[in-house]
Design a protein around this motif. Structure first.
Motif, mmCIF file in Angstrom:
data_model
loop_
_atom_site.group_PDB
_atom_site.id
_atom_site.type_symbol
_atom_site.label_atom_id
_atom_site.label_comp_id
_atom_site.label_asym_id
_atom_site.label_seq_id
_atom_site.Cartn_x
_atom_site.Cartn_y
_atom_site.Cartn_z
ATOM 1 N N ALA A 126 -10.413 3.747 -0.105
ATOM 2 C CA ALA A 126 -10.453 4.003 -1.547
ATOM 3 C C ALA A 126 -9.012 4.146 -2.014
ATOM 4 O O ALA A 126 -8.288 5.034 -1.544
ATOM 5 C CB ALA A 126 -11.246 5.258 -1.857
ATOM 6 N N ILE A 127 -8.575 3.288 -2.923
ATOM 7 C CA ILE A 127 -7.164 3.216 -3.307
ATOM 8 C C ILE A 127 -6.930 3.813 -4.683
ATOM 9 O O ILE A 127 -7.623 3.506 -5.646
ATOM 10 C CB ILE A 127 -6.660 1.764 -3.271
ATOM 11 N N SER A 128 -5.880 4.660 -4.751
ATOM 12 C CA SER A 128 -5.394 5.221 -6.014
ATOM 13 C C SER A 128 -3.875 5.084 -6.029
ATOM 14 O O SER A 128 -3.276 4.679 -5.050
ATOM 15 C CB SER A 128 -5.804 6.699 -6.129
ATOM 16 N N GLY A 129 -3.255 5.450 -7.155
ATOM 17 C CA GLY A 129 -1.796 5.507 -7.226
ATOM 18 C C GLY A 129 -1.181 4.434 -8.091
ATOM 19 O O GLY A 129 -1.785 3.945 -9.035
ATOM 20 N N GLY A 130 0.051 4.076 -7.779
ATOM 21 C CA GLY A 130 0.789 3.156 -8.624
ATOM 22 C C GLY A 130 1.674 2.225 -7.808
ATOM 23 O O GLY A 130 1.921 2.458 -6.642
ATOM 24 N N GLU A 131 2.096 1.194 -8.384
ATOM 25 C CA GLU A 131 1.682 0.605 -9.618
ATOM 26 C C GLU A 131 0.619 -0.444 -9.347
ATOM 27 O O GLU A 131 0.728 -1.196 -8.397
ATOM 28 C CB GLU A 131 2.857 -0.047 -10.325
ATOM 29 N N THR A 132 -0.357 -0.500 -10.225
ATOM 30 C CA THR A 132 -1.514 -1.379 -10.073
ATOM 31 C C THR A 132 -1.099 -2.815 -9.790
ATOM 32 O O THR A 132 -1.698 -3.487 -8.946
ATOM 33 C CB THR A 132 -2.377 -1.356 -11.355
ATOM 34 N N ASP A 133 -0.069 -3.290 -10.467
ATOM 35 C CA ASP A 133 0.333 -4.691 -10.387
ATOM 36 C C ASP A 133 1.424 -4.964 -9.354
ATOM 37 O O ASP A 133 1.932 -6.092 -9.272
ATOM 38 C CB ASP A 133 0.788 -5.187 -11.764
ATOM 39 N N VAL A 134 1.773 -3.968 -8.556
ATOM 40 C CA VAL A 134 2.786 -4.177 -7.519
ATOM 41 C C VAL A 134 2.261 -3.600 -6.198
ATOM 42 O O VAL A 134 1.590 -4.281 -5.433
ATOM 43 C CB VAL A 134 4.159 -3.561 -7.910
ATOM 44 N N CYS A 135 2.541 -2.342 -5.922
ATOM 45 C CA CYS A 135 2.197 -1.748 -4.629
ATOM 46 C C CYS A 135 0.694 -1.536 -4.437
ATOM 47 O O CYS A 135 0.188 -1.705 -3.331
ATOM 48 C CB CYS A 135 2.966 -0.445 -4.428
ATOM 49 N N ALA A 139 -1.418 -3.282 -1.525
ATOM 50 C CA ALA A 139 -2.262 -2.473 -0.639
ATOM 51 C C ALA A 139 -3.687 -3.001 -0.611
ATOM 52 O O ALA A 139 -4.317 -3.086 0.453
ATOM 53 C CB ALA A 139 -2.239 -1.014 -1.080
ATOM 54 N N ALA A 140 -4.217 -3.358 -1.781
ATOM 55 C CA ALA A 140 -5.591 -3.860 -1.858
ATOM 56 C C ALA A 140 -5.729 -5.196 -1.134
ATOM 57 O O ALA A 140 -6.645 -5.386 -0.319
ATOM 58 C CB ALA A 140 -6.026 -3.983 -3.314
ATOM 59 N N ILE A 141 -4.829 -6.129 -1.406
ATOM 60 C CA ILE A 141 -4.892 -7.450 -0.760
ATOM 61 C C ILE A 141 -4.707 -7.306 0.748
ATOM 62 O O ILE A 141 -5.422 -7.930 1.534
ATOM 63 C CB ILE A 141 -3.830 -8.407 -1.350
ATOM 64 N N GLY A 142 -3.772 -6.462 1.162
ATOM 65 C CA GLY A 142 -3.557 -6.238 2.590
ATOM 66 C C GLY A 142 -4.775 -5.644 3.271
ATOM 67 O O GLY A 142 -5.145 -6.049 4.386
ATOM 68 N N ALA A 143 -5.423 -4.684 2.613
ATOM 69 C CA ALA A 143 -6.628 -4.071 3.178
ATOM 70 C C ALA A 143 -7.750 -5.100 3.302
ATOM 71 O O ALA A 143 -8.463 -5.143 4.307
ATOM 72 C CB ALA A 143 -7.067 -2.890 2.314
ATOM 73 N N ILE A 144 -7.891 -5.950 2.285
ATOM 74 C CA ILE A 144 -8.885 -7.025 2.334
ATOM 75 C C ILE A 144 -8.580 -7.957 3.504
ATOM 76 O O ILE A 144 -9.467 -8.311 4.287
ATOM 77 C CB ILE A 144 -8.927 -7.789 0.993
#
Length: 192
Positions: A126-135, A139-144
């Motif tokens: 479950a991902i939170s934090g910043g910045e949505t359009d960078v890190c 993080a999301a693409i890497g986790a996928i």
């Protein structure tokens, strides 16, 4: 969601983005309460990443050197190491919450975070934090890519740029809908 195989991965909720620096993210203050709520309920399941700049631009290679030549004010030599710290309410949760430092946008680059989570049997991030359009995006693409199920907490992510924040949420929600779910914090907590 299996109640035993998830973690909360909080990206870069640090003083250098919360305070008056060239990288200040004003929306961070608006998502902090949701992030604090999750982290306080589940500190043992919370992992914080911290983006750590080099001491000087010349310490980096390739385009990262050019990047820090542009953002010289954000090198540790100029910024000060204390600015890498998590914002105080989150720093107070470590331990039991854990911290993984990174020098790139993605927390997965070194392999250390994945090794630890895979060793613990984690399947959902479950991902939170910043910045949505960078890190957060990295993080999301890497986790996928690594096979994790990803939950993006839409009211607990932020950016310094509204248009690309919105576009990133749309991209992730549309193109990765099999592997990624976008939820509000309360919706996530009701399942946890």
């Amino acid at each position: 969601m299996n109640k035993n195989n998830w973690i909360h991965l909080c990206i870069d909720m640090q003083r250098m983005f919360a305070e008056d620096t060239p990288w200040h993210v004003p929306w961070m203050q608006h998502v902090s309460p949701q992030i604090e709520e999750i982290a306080k309920h589940y500190p043992q399941r919370t992992v914080f990443s911290r983006f750590v700049p080099p001491k000087r631009a010349v310490d980096m290679h390739g385009m990262w050197r050019s990047y820090y030549e542009k953002w010289d004010a954000m090198t540790l030599e100029r910024l000060g190491r204390e600015m890498v710290d998590l914002i105080p309410p989150l720093k107070a949760l470590v331990p039991p919450a854990r911290v993984f430092d990174k020098m790139t946008y993605s927390p997965w680059t070194t392999g250390e975070l994945h090794r630890v989570l895979a060793g613990e049997g984690v399947e959902t991030v479950a991902i939170s934090g910043g910045e949505t359009d960078v890190c957060v995006l990295a993080a999301a693409i890497g986790a996928i890519d690594l096979g994790y199920r990803v939950i993006l907490l839409k009211d607990a992510v932020c950016s310094g740029a509204d248009d690309t924040h919105d576009a990133s949420l749309e991209l992730l929600g549309d193109r990765f809908s099999v592997q990624l779910e976008i939820l509000p914090t309360e919706g996530f907590l009701s399942r946890a």
